[in-house]
Design a protein around this motif. Structure first.
Motif, PDB file in Angstrom:
ATOM      1  N   VAL A 114       0.496  -1.157   0.292  1.00 41.13           N
ATOM      2  CA  VAL A 114      -0.313   0.142   0.155  1.00 41.13           C
ATOM      3  C   VAL A 114       0.998   1.286   0.212  1.00 41.13           C
ATOM      4  O   VAL A 114       0.315   1.675  -0.697  1.00 41.13           O
ATOM      5  CB  VAL A 114      -1.220   0.101   1.396  1.00 41.13           C
ATOM      6  CG1 VAL A 114      -1.745   1.499   1.014  1.00 41.13           C
ATOM      7  CG2 VAL A 114      -1.851  -1.688   1.212  1.00 41.13           C
ATOM      8  N   ASN A 115       1.771   1.069   0.690  1.00 41.64           N
ATOM      9  CA  ASN A 115       2.731   2.888   0.836  1.00 41.64           C
ATOM     10  C   ASN A 115       3.415   2.283  -0.810  1.00 41.64           C
ATOM     11  O   ASN A 115       4.219   3.878  -0.763  1.00 41.64           O
ATOM     12  CB  ASN A 115       3.817   2.188   1.915  1.00 41.64           C
ATOM     13  CG  ASN A 115       4.313   3.404   2.067  1.00 41.64           C
ATOM     14  OD1 ASN A 115       4.215   4.690   2.349  1.00 41.64           O
ATOM     15  ND2 ASN A 115       5.905   3.683   1.620  1.00 41.64           N
ATOM     16  N   ASP A 116       4.346   1.444  -0.764  1.00 47.14           N
ATOM     17  CA  ASP A 116       4.176   1.480  -3.191  1.00 47.14           C
ATOM     18  C   ASP A 116       3.306   1.756  -3.142  1.00 47.14           C
ATOM     19  O   ASP A 116       3.417   2.373  -4.852  1.00 47.14           O
ATOM     20  CB  ASP A 116       4.781   0.065  -3.092  1.00 47.14           C
ATOM     21  CG  ASP A 116       5.965   0.463  -2.178  1.00 47.14           C
ATOM     22  OD1 ASP A 116       6.360   1.139  -1.905  1.00 47.14           O
ATOM     23  OD2 ASP A 116       6.433  -0.877  -2.343  1.00 47.14           O
ATOM     24  N   GLY A 117       2.162   2.181  -3.308  1.00 46.38           N
ATOM     25  CA  GLY A 117       1.125   2.668  -4.595  1.00 46.38           C
ATOM     26  C   GLY A 117      -0.370   1.565  -4.680  1.00 46.38           C
ATOM     27  O   GLY A 117      -1.161   2.042  -5.188  1.00 46.38           O
ATOM     28  N   ALA A 118      -0.294   0.301  -4.210  1.00 46.38           N
ATOM     29  CA  ALA A 118      -0.696  -0.727  -4.608  1.00 46.38           C
ATOM     30  C   ALA A 118      -2.218  -0.183  -3.612  1.00 46.38           C
ATOM     31  O   ALA A 118      -3.023  -0.106  -2.979  1.00 46.38           O
ATOM     32  CB  ALA A 118      -0.280  -1.848  -4.176  1.00 46.38           C
ATOM     33  N   THR A 119      -3.424  -0.745  -4.663  1.00 46.11           N
ATOM     34  CA  THR A 119      -4.819  -0.537  -4.063  1.00 46.11           C
ATOM     35  C   THR A 119      -5.324  -1.766  -3.160  1.00 46.11           C
ATOM     36  O   THR A 119      -4.412  -2.373  -2.982  1.00 46.11           O
ATOM     37  CB  THR A 119      -6.216  -0.622  -5.558  1.00 46.11           C
ATOM     38  OG1 THR A 119      -5.883  -1.714  -6.234  1.00 46.11           O
ATOM     39  CG2 THR A 119      -5.437   1.151  -6.474  1.00 46.11           C
ATOM     40  N   ALA A 120      -6.428  -1.840  -2.815  1.00 47.84           N
ATOM     41  CA  ALA A 120      -7.190  -2.429  -1.704  1.00 47.84           C
ATOM     42  C   ALA A 120      -7.206  -4.423  -2.694  1.00 47.84           C
ATOM     43  O   ALA A 120      -6.584  -5.213  -2.400  1.00 47.84           O
ATOM     44  CB  ALA A 120      -8.229  -2.435  -0.878  1.00 47.84           C
ATOM     45  N   ASP A 121      -7.772  -4.029  -4.389  1.00 41.66           N
ATOM     46  CA  ASP A 121      -7.644  -4.403  -4.974  1.00 41.66           C
ATOM     47  C   ASP A 121      -6.040  -5.570  -5.133  1.00 41.66           C
ATOM     48  O   ASP A 121      -5.965  -6.888  -6.052  1.00 41.66           O
ATOM     49  CB  ASP A 121      -8.410  -4.945  -6.494  1.00 41.66           C
ATOM     50  CG  ASP A 121     -10.329  -4.668  -5.736  1.00 41.66           C
ATOM     51  OD1 ASP A 121     -10.406  -5.217  -4.852  1.00 41.66           O
ATOM     52  OD2 ASP A 121     -10.336  -3.745  -6.316  1.00 41.66           O
ATOM     53  N   ALA A 156      -2.284   8.121   7.428  1.00 42.54           N
ATOM     54  CA  ALA A 156      -2.874   8.377   6.151  1.00 42.54           C
ATOM     55  C   ALA A 156      -3.149   7.459   5.374  1.00 42.54           C
ATOM     56  O   ALA A 156      -4.173   7.545   4.257  1.00 42.54           O
ATOM     57  CB  ALA A 156      -2.116   9.495   5.783  1.00 42.54           C
ATOM     58  N   LEU A 157      -2.019   6.142   5.422  1.00 45.30           N
ATOM     59  CA  LEU A 157      -2.839   5.026   4.234  1.00 45.30           C
ATOM     60  C   LEU A 157      -3.927   4.817   4.903  1.00 45.30           C
ATOM     61  O   LEU A 157      -4.418   3.280   4.116  1.00 45.30           O
ATOM     62  CB  LEU A 157      -1.546   4.177   3.936  1.00 45.30           C
ATOM     63  CG  LEU A 157       0.036   5.331   2.770  1.00 45.30           C
ATOM     64  CD1 LEU A 157       0.863   4.382   3.051  1.00 45.30           C
ATOM     65  CD2 LEU A 157      -0.777   5.971   1.761  1.00 45.30           C
ATOM     66  N   TRP A 158      -3.969   4.183   6.196  1.00 41.63           N
ATOM     67  CA  TRP A 158      -4.971   3.181   6.498  1.00 41.63           C
ATOM     68  C   TRP A 158      -6.203   3.007   6.219  1.00 41.63           C
ATOM     69  O   TRP A 158      -6.615   1.967   6.290  1.00 41.63           O
ATOM     70  CB  TRP A 158      -5.296   3.954   8.217  1.00 41.63           C
ATOM     71  CG  TRP A 158      -6.469   2.901   9.139  1.00 41.63           C
ATOM     72  CD1 TRP A 158      -7.386   3.060   9.890  1.00 41.63           C
ATOM     73  CD2 TRP A 158      -5.795   1.505   9.136  1.00 41.63           C
ATOM     74  NE1 TRP A 158      -8.235   1.978   9.775  1.00 41.63           N
ATOM     75  CE2 TRP A 158      -7.510   0.747   9.735  1.00 41.63           C
ATOM     76  CE3 TRP A 158      -5.144   0.851   9.103  1.00 41.63           C
ATOM     77  CZ2 TRP A 158      -7.074  -0.528  10.122  1.00 41.63           C
ATOM     78  CZ3 TRP A 158      -5.061  -1.001   9.202  1.00 41.63           C
ATOM     79  CH2 TRP A 158      -6.164  -0.991   9.647  1.00 41.63           C
ATOM     80  N   PRO A 159      -7.462   4.118   5.807  1.00 41.36           N
ATOM     81  CA  PRO A 159      -8.408   4.175   4.631  1.00 41.36           C
ATOM     82  C   PRO A 159      -7.790   2.504   3.495  1.00 41.36           C
ATOM     83  O   PRO A 159      -9.089   1.319   3.401  1.00 41.36           O
ATOM     84  CB  PRO A 159      -8.951   5.093   4.322  1.00 41.36           C
ATOM     85  CG  PRO A 159      -7.479   6.053   5.439  1.00 41.36           C
ATOM     86  CD  PRO A 159      -7.284   5.557   5.511  1.00 41.36           C
ATOM     87  N   ALA A 163      -9.316  -1.567   4.034  1.00 40.70           N
ATOM     88  CA  ALA A 163     -10.210  -2.206   2.426  1.00 40.70           C
ATOM     89  C   ALA A 163      -9.031  -3.514   2.349  1.00 40.70           C
ATOM     90  O   ALA A 163     -10.489  -4.047   1.891  1.00 40.70           O
ATOM     91  CB  ALA A 163      -9.649  -0.488   1.391  1.00 40.70           C
ATOM     92  N   ALA A 164      -7.998  -3.394   2.316  1.00 35.86           N
ATOM     93  CA  ALA A 164      -7.040  -4.825   1.648  1.00 35.86           C
ATOM     94  C   ALA A 164      -7.433  -5.297   2.974  1.00 35.86           C
ATOM     95  O   ALA A 164      -8.161  -6.565   2.269  1.00 35.86           O
ATOM     96  CB  ALA A 164      -5.650  -4.282   1.856  1.00 35.86           C
ATOM     97  N   ASN A 165      -7.829  -5.271   4.012  1.00 38.53           N
ATOM     98  CA  ASN A 165      -7.880  -5.974   5.758  1.00 38.53           C
ATOM     99  C   ASN A 165      -9.017  -6.776   5.321  1.00 38.53           C
ATOM    100  O   ASN A 165      -9.545  -8.010   4.961  1.00 38.53           O
ATOM    101  CB  ASN A 165      -8.221  -5.432   6.750  1.00 38.53           C
ATOM    102  CG  ASN A 165      -6.208  -5.427   6.982  1.00 38.53           C
ATOM    103  OD1 ASN A 165      -5.439  -6.028   6.154  1.00 38.53           O
ATOM    104  ND2 ASN A 165      -6.045  -4.510   8.563  1.00 38.53           N
ATOM    105  N   ASP A 166     -10.342  -5.614   4.595  1.00 29.08           N
ATOM    106  CA  ASP A 166     -11.295  -6.925   4.713  1.00 29.08           C
ATOM    107  C   ASP A 166     -11.492  -7.479   3.653  1.00 29.08           C
ATOM    108  O   ASP A 166     -12.216  -8.237   4.004  1.00 29.08           O
ATOM    109  CB  ASP A 166     -12.571  -5.561   4.428  1.00 29.08           C
ATOM    110  CG  ASP A 166     -12.725  -4.057   6.018  1.00 29.08           C
ATOM    111  OD1 ASP A 166     -12.283  -4.635   6.671  1.00 29.08           O
ATOM    112  OD2 ASP A 166     -12.896  -3.185   5.534  1.00 29.08           O
ATOM    113  N   LYS A 167     -10.519  -6.504   2.659  1.00 25.09           N
ATOM    114  CA  LYS A 167     -11.387  -7.771   1.251  1.00 25.09           C
ATOM    115  C   LYS A 167     -10.525  -9.518   1.282  1.00 25.09           C
ATOM    116  O   LYS A 167     -10.730 -10.164   1.217  1.00 25.09           O
ATOM    117  CB  LYS A 167     -10.123  -7.252  -0.084  1.00 25.09           C
ATOM    118  CG  LYS A 167     -11.739  -6.269  -0.177  1.00 25.09           C
ATOM    119  CD  LYS A 167     -10.753  -5.410  -1.669  1.00 25.09           C
ATOM    120  CE  LYS A 167     -11.206  -4.196  -2.219  1.00 25.09           C
ATOM    121  NZ  LYS A 167     -12.625  -4.789  -3.187  1.00 25.09           N
TER     122      LYS A 167
END
Length: 233
Positions: A114-121, A156-159, A163-167
């Motif tokens: 996520v820190n590198d720019g990955a989305t939750a998906d 700041a990246l927690w949302p 979302a990744a955790n939820d998925k």
């Protein structure tokens, strides 16, 4: 020639920019070769016992130096390498997963993705690829995913992380022997903010109090797979 160049540029503009996270699965992570070679050399010098519990992932695993003491009586292997993302563990699975024939894998990764720019998906897809790759060499191996932790440094990246955790939680619930362990609730205060006393001064990596929460969450899960800690002598 000019028209060809313009067509290529137009195609790239239509596709849009690719994030680091999007490219992570396709780019061979050769910069990790020294770390992986060091693991292989250590394995050659002191071969780990097969059929233990493999802990793998990023720096939160790498810095877990008390792992063996925290799970007494359980054969554990630490193969965390700091700064790594999910695709890195997938890429090197043939060298740092398959040879150990683990009876259980515990993974912490996704934080750096996520820190590198990955989305939750993308994080979900990367974890799915790791599961598939690990099981190519160790068929049916159970895999426990420790949720991405909330941290001060990456608040700041927690949302996206949540979302990744939820998925991953939702997907794991549909799979055989893929478990999701949510450590986020115990790492935040009454206001939902990361608890400062759990972190090093960098606000990202944990002190022993943080790991104590992970240990408490993991012990009953490991026990369900037959790995029960022994009382201190």
């Amino acid at each position: 020639m000019k028209s060809l160049i313009w067509r290529v540029l137009a195609t790239l503009l239509l596709l849009g920019p690719l994030s680091v996270g999007a490219m992570a699965d396709s780019a061979p992570p050769s910069h990790w070769a020294p770390d992986i070679n060091a693991f292989v050399a250590a394995d050659r010098a002191h071969p780990p016992a097969p059929h233990g519990v493999l802990f793998i992932g990023s720096s939160s695993i790498q810095y877990w130096k008390s792992l063996a003491q925290d799970f007494p009586g359980i054969p554990v292997i630490n193969r965390g390498f700091g700064g790594s993302a999910l695709p890195d563990s997938t890429y090197y699975a043939d060298r740092i997963v398959w040879p150990y024939k683990p009876s259980l894998i515990v993974m912490y990764a996704g934080d750096n993705d996520v820190n590198d720019g990955a989305t939750a998906d993308q994080v979900l897809a990367s974890f799915q690829k790791f599961v598939a790759r690990a099981r190519e060499g160790v068929p049916g191996v159970p895999i426990v995913y420790i949720s991405i932790k909330p941290s001060i440094a990456r608040l700041a990246l927690w949302p996206t992380m949540k979302a990744a955790n939820d998925k991953i939680r939702d997907w794991a619930a549909t799979q055989k022997d893929v478990r999701f362990v949510d450590i986020a609730p115990v790492m935040v205060d009454a206001n939902g903010k990361p608890r400062p006393e759990l972190f090093r001064p960098d606000g990202l990596h944990m002190v022993p109090a943080g790991y104590a929460l992970w240990i408490a969450a993991l012990k009953p899960v490991l026990a369900q797979y037959g790995f029960v800690t022994k009382p201190a002598q």
